[in-house]
Design a protein around this motif. Structure first.
Motif, PDB file in Angstrom:
ATOM      1  N   ASP A 157       0.713  -0.537   4.499  1.00  0.00           N
ATOM      2  CA  ASP A 157      -0.054   0.501   3.802  1.00  0.00           C
ATOM      3  C   ASP A 157      -0.168   1.751   4.692  1.00  0.00           C
ATOM      4  O   ASP A 157      -1.233   2.067   5.223  1.00  0.00           O
ATOM      5  CB  ASP A 157      -1.443  -0.045   3.438  1.00  0.00           C
ATOM      6  N   LEU A 182      -5.413   1.228   0.878  1.00  0.00           N
ATOM      7  CA  LEU A 182      -6.273   0.043   0.903  1.00  0.00           C
ATOM      8  C   LEU A 182      -7.350   0.230   1.962  1.00  0.00           C
ATOM      9  O   LEU A 182      -7.054   0.574   3.114  1.00  0.00           O
ATOM     10  CB  LEU A 182      -5.447  -1.207   1.222  1.00  0.00           C
ATOM     11  N   CYS A 230      -8.378  -4.859  -0.340  1.00  0.00           N
ATOM     12  CA  CYS A 230      -7.037  -5.371  -0.636  1.00  0.00           C
ATOM     13  C   CYS A 230      -7.123  -6.604  -1.536  1.00  0.00           C
ATOM     14  O   CYS A 230      -6.394  -6.712  -2.525  1.00  0.00           O
ATOM     15  CB  CYS A 230      -6.320  -5.710   0.672  1.00  0.00           C
TER      16      CYS A 230
END
Length: 319
Positions: free
Chosen positions: A261, A266, A272
């Motif tokens: 990511d 996130l 997440c």
């Protein structure tokens, strides 16, 4: 009346020949043995990772896909064939160097220091914990894994980044370039992206893998089903590979998503988990399970058998 106490023959032999005792089969010092166990654990797991790297990278690609769970396009053979066609066979060895670096730190510590912590905690417990008990094994494996996985996070992150798919082309030329590029993103903080998930995954995997291997070996030997040797090591490692695959796959999915990511979409582990459940459903936590089992099962068998053989070579007791 005079009472004569006669010591059992076994006790006399153990007093005369302490080196031959199961508790002390070697004349090496404890510190030397712990050091050799670290080396043996690192080398054996490097060998296992080299063998299982193609399965590992396919597993990572599966875990990063977001289509409906069970879709044929996400099957391991589909992902593997697509990689070979579009990126070449060499793509199946992506992140190899970073994987070797990771194993030196991560597995060298989580497996190599397991017995160190087991011995120290046993001594500190003053008999409250038994060496045969599962509790001591879980505590020792948890501590060793927490330290190893946390310290190895930068190498783990680089490995995952190099194994991920990039439609616009690979952003990293090699492992040193990947380390430098990620460092430029935000320094040490970027290299420790996902360290919480990595540590949790390391603890879950190691306690289930190492403890189940240790426990199964102990039970099979105690009941006289198998004696020390390849057959026992293979049987125990087969069981351990399945157990750790089941327990670690959900945490592994979260770890891989966080590590890749780069745009910070996130907001940590809980965010997440929430987004995976909402967008993909609970079964998404077992994406890539076939490859996870294939990879971890293979890795577990190779690493434990190699570890036991290296110990024998070094003149150290079996695990």
């Amino acid at each position: 009346m005079t009472t004569i106490t006669v010591s059992p023959l076994e006790e006399k032999v153990s007093q005369l020949e302490p080196v031959a005792s199961p508790a002390r089969p070697s004349t090496r010092s404890d510190n030397t043995q712990y050091g050799l166990k670290f080396v043996g654990a690192a080398v054996s797991n490097m060998v296992a990772s080299a063998v299982s790297n193609p399965l590992d990278i396919i597993k990572v690609r599966q875990q990063l896909r977001t289509q409906t769970p069970g879709a044929r396009a996400n099957a391991f053979w589909s992902v593997g064939l697509q990689m070979a066609r579009t990126e070449g066979i060499s793509s199946l060895m992506g992140g190899f160097t970073a994987s070797m670096l990771r194993e030196i730190v991560y597995s060298g510590l989580r497996l190599g220091s397991y017995e160190y912590f087991k011995d120290k905690i046993y001594t500190a417990s003053n008999g409250a914990l038994t060496k045969e008990g599962l509790g001591l094994k879980v505590v020792a494996a948890s501590i060793a894994a927490a330290i190893g996985s946390a310290l190895a996070n930068p190498a783990d992150l680089v490995k995952v980044r190099m194994q991920a798919y990039y439609p616009e082309g690979r952003p990293y030329r090699n492992t040193p370039h990947a380390f430098a590029s990620i460092w430029r993103e935000g320094g040490l903080r970027s290299l420790y992206r996902g360290v919480d998930a990595t540590t949790v995954r390391g603890i879950v995997l190691s306690t289930s893998q190492i403890c189940s291997y240790d426990q199964v070996k102990q039970v099979l030997k105690r009941r006289g089903i198998l004696e020390e040797g390849i057959g026992l090591h293979l049987t125990a490692s087969l069981f351990a590979g399945l157990v750790c695959s089941i327990t670690s796959n959900p945490v592994d999915v979260v770890k891989v998503r966080l590590m890749t990511d780069k745009n910070r979409q996130l907001n940590g582990v809980l965010d997440c988990i929430k987004k995976i459940i909402v967008n993909e459903g609970p079964l998404a936590f077992f994406k890539g399970f076939g490859m996870c089992w294939g990879r971890l099962g293979t890795h577990t068998i190779v690493s434990f058998i190699a570890f036991e053989r290296i110990r024998l070579l070094f003149g150290i007791d079996p695990m």
